[in-house]
Motif scaffolding. Structure first.
Motif, PDB file in Angstrom:
ATOM      1  N   PRO A 116      -0.662  -0.960  -9.537  1.00 12.35           N
ATOM      2  CA  PRO A 116      -0.394  -0.343  -8.228  1.00 12.35           C
ATOM      3  C   PRO A 116      -1.470   0.684  -7.884  1.00 12.35           C
ATOM      4  O   PRO A 116      -1.950   1.424  -8.746  1.00 12.35           O
ATOM      5  N   GLN A 117      -1.818   0.720  -6.605  1.00 12.77           N
ATOM      6  CA  GLN A 117      -2.858   1.609  -6.109  1.00 12.77           C
ATOM      7  C   GLN A 117      -2.225   2.749  -5.322  1.00 12.77           C
ATOM      8  O   GLN A 117      -1.350   2.519  -4.491  1.00 12.77           O
ATOM      9  N   ASP A 172      -0.256  -6.914 -10.256  1.00 13.73           N
ATOM     10  CA  ASP A 172      -0.029  -7.843  -9.153  1.00 13.73           C
ATOM     11  C   ASP A 172      -0.583  -9.211  -9.518  1.00 13.73           C
ATOM     12  O   ASP A 172      -0.948  -9.460 -10.682  1.00 13.73           O
ATOM     13  N   PHE A 201       8.464  -1.242  -8.249  1.00 11.96           N
ATOM     14  CA  PHE A 201       7.349  -2.123  -8.599  1.00 11.96           C
ATOM     15  C   PHE A 201       7.850  -3.371  -9.323  1.00 11.96           C
ATOM     16  O   PHE A 201       7.364  -4.488  -9.084  1.00 11.96           O
ATOM     17  N   TYR A 218      -1.482  -5.448  -4.770  1.00  8.13           N
ATOM     18  CA  TYR A 218      -1.490  -3.990  -4.651  1.00  8.13           C
ATOM     19  C   TYR A 218      -2.837  -3.563  -4.074  1.00  8.13           C
ATOM     20  O   TYR A 218      -3.894  -3.861  -4.659  1.00  8.13           O
ATOM     21  N   CYS A 275       0.847  -1.195   0.000  1.00  7.81           N
ATOM     22  CA  CYS A 275       0.000   0.000   0.000  1.00  7.81           C
ATOM     23  C   CYS A 275       0.882   1.244   0.000  1.00  7.81           C
ATOM     24  O   CYS A 275       1.757   1.394   0.850  1.00  7.81           O
ATOM     25  N   GLU A 285       7.351  -7.305  -8.151  1.00  2.00           N
ATOM     26  CA  GLU A 285       6.703  -8.302  -9.016  1.00  2.00           C
ATOM     27  C   GLU A 285       7.630  -9.465  -9.342  1.00  2.00           C
ATOM     28  O   GLU A 285       7.178 -10.600  -9.503  1.00  2.00           O
TER      29      GLU A 285
END
Length: 401
Positions: free
Chosen positions: A101-102, A95, A338, A355, A58, A342
């Motif tokens: 991604p958030q 993800d 990121f 994510y 997060c 991953e």
């Protein structure tokens, strides 16, 4: 040959012993590490478990387009850059559940400008994150705080389709980050808050969880570290979240407010002068970009709900709107972050990557507390639904304005 007295050798030996201690003490005090280092050194290893470790990642942002008091054109350029470049960045990553991604836009109440929020709303509506509540205040009163939060959360919900409604009570709920780190009046000088009962007020106003910590090297940093816990407010004392009761599987809520902390510790891969470890505080800045070693340290911190060690929660933060920090958060360093997540934490065997935004992280924590296990992806909306149902209402509100 000159004879050196024995007492001179003794003093020299004593100095060699004492000097490093004084240097370490000065280093610790200068960074307020005496607050949190004891708990960090006493930390326990995350219990072993069968099956893969699910990593909930997060990224929350103290998102302040008006930081530094720029003119309106600069503010607009900052927001436009985010809405353009974050899409391109996030679209390169997925993800285990196929989600990008958030990003959590914790937007300051005192910086509200409708056109900025309208742009962020569209970005979030397209699946790149959610908007939450951020606040800078000083010498506040209970009445003013209640009015401010009530007005702002209604504005975000009704005009911008942000923030969910609780399915049972209908109340608009929100995640919170405190400006200047001074949650519950925790600044030693009493500045930047003013409310010793802020945890109680947040609960009563619909805050589902606080995401402020860690705040190191600020003296507002708590003694409790690397934890998800409930804090009980003492309305006669500041900084009631300095301790609390950890959330545990099969347990029940205990206290006034849940706090979701990000990793804190010592980064031995990044040493000053070759031997002094840098403080890891989960902060992504121009002067502290993410690296694979930092990512690995965040996961190793093993923040989890007691009794559910196979679900690890990684919450990092930034101030992403100003140009220098945006260069990092929207640039190659975070792109590589990121990619590392991953490649190393999404093989499906040892690790599974998810994510999540702040609301989803809270929901998964609550699912763990309720004793649920398995794939955490199915619990993203366990307690609080997404704010998507409000989007139609927000568009109607703008059309009627």
């Amino acid at each position: 040959m000159i004879q050196i007295p024995a007492w001179t050798w003794a003093l020299l030996a004593l100095a060699l012993l004492v000097a490093p201690t004084l240097v370490v003490r000065r280093y610790v005090r200068a960074r307020n590490m005496q607050i949190w280092l004891p708990a960090y050194l006493r930390r326990r290893r995350r219990p072993r478990h069968d099956g893969p470790t699910h990593v909930m990642f997060c990224f929350v942002d103290h998102y302040e387009p008006m930081h530094g008091r720029p003119d309106l054109d600069t503010q607009r350029a900052r927001v436009d850059r985010w809405c353009r470049d974050y899409r391109a960045l996030a679209d390169r990553h997925r993800d285990a559940d196929g989600r990008p991604p958030q990003h959590g836009f914790f937007y300051p109440e005192e910086e509200y400008l409708e056109e900025h929020l309208a742009k962020l709303e569209q970005l979030c509506r397209d699946g790149y994150g959610e908007i939450e509540v951020h606040l800078h205040h000083d010498n506040d009163t209970e009445a003013n705080f209640r009015e401010t939060i009530t007005r702002f959360k209604a504005l975000l919900h009704e005009r911008h389709g942000a923030l969910p409604r609780h399915p049972q009570t209908g109340e608009v709920m929100f995640g919170f980050i405190h400006g200047n780190w001074c949650l519950d009046n925790s600044g030693p000088d009493g500045r930047w808050c003013g409310l010793d009962n802020e945890l109680i007020l947040l609960r009563e106003l619909g805050c589902y969880a606080d995401f402020t910590m860690p705040s190191a090297p600020s003296p507002t940093q708590t003694r409790i570290v690397n934890s998800i816990y409930y804090a009980s407010d003492d309305p006669q004392q500041p900084k009631s979240h300095d301790g609390g009761v950890r959330v545990r599987a099969g347990g029940t809520p205990s206290g006034d407010l849940m706090l979701v902390q990000g990793p804190i510790g010592l980064n031995w891969r990044d040493r000053r002068h070759g031997f002094v470890p840098r403080v890891e505080n989960s902060d992504i800045r121009a002067n502290y970009p993410p690296t694979p070693a930092r990512v690995d340290g965040w996961v190793r911190a093993g923040i989890h709900v007691e009794g559910r060690p196979e679900w690890v929660f990684v919450k990092i933060h930034t101030h992403g709107a100003p140009e220098k920090d945006a260069d990092v958060v929207l640039g190659p360093a975070v792109d590589a972050m990121f990619s590392h997540l991953e490649q190393r934490y999404n093989d499906g065997q040892r690790h599974v990557l998810h994510y999540v935004n702040a609301r989803e992280m809270f929901n998964i924590i609550k699912a763990a507390e309720a004793g649920m296990g398995g794939d955490p992806n199915v619990y993203r909306d366990h307690v609080l639904p997404p704010p998507a149902a409000s989007w139609a209402g927000s568009m109607a509100a703008r059309a009627a304005a």
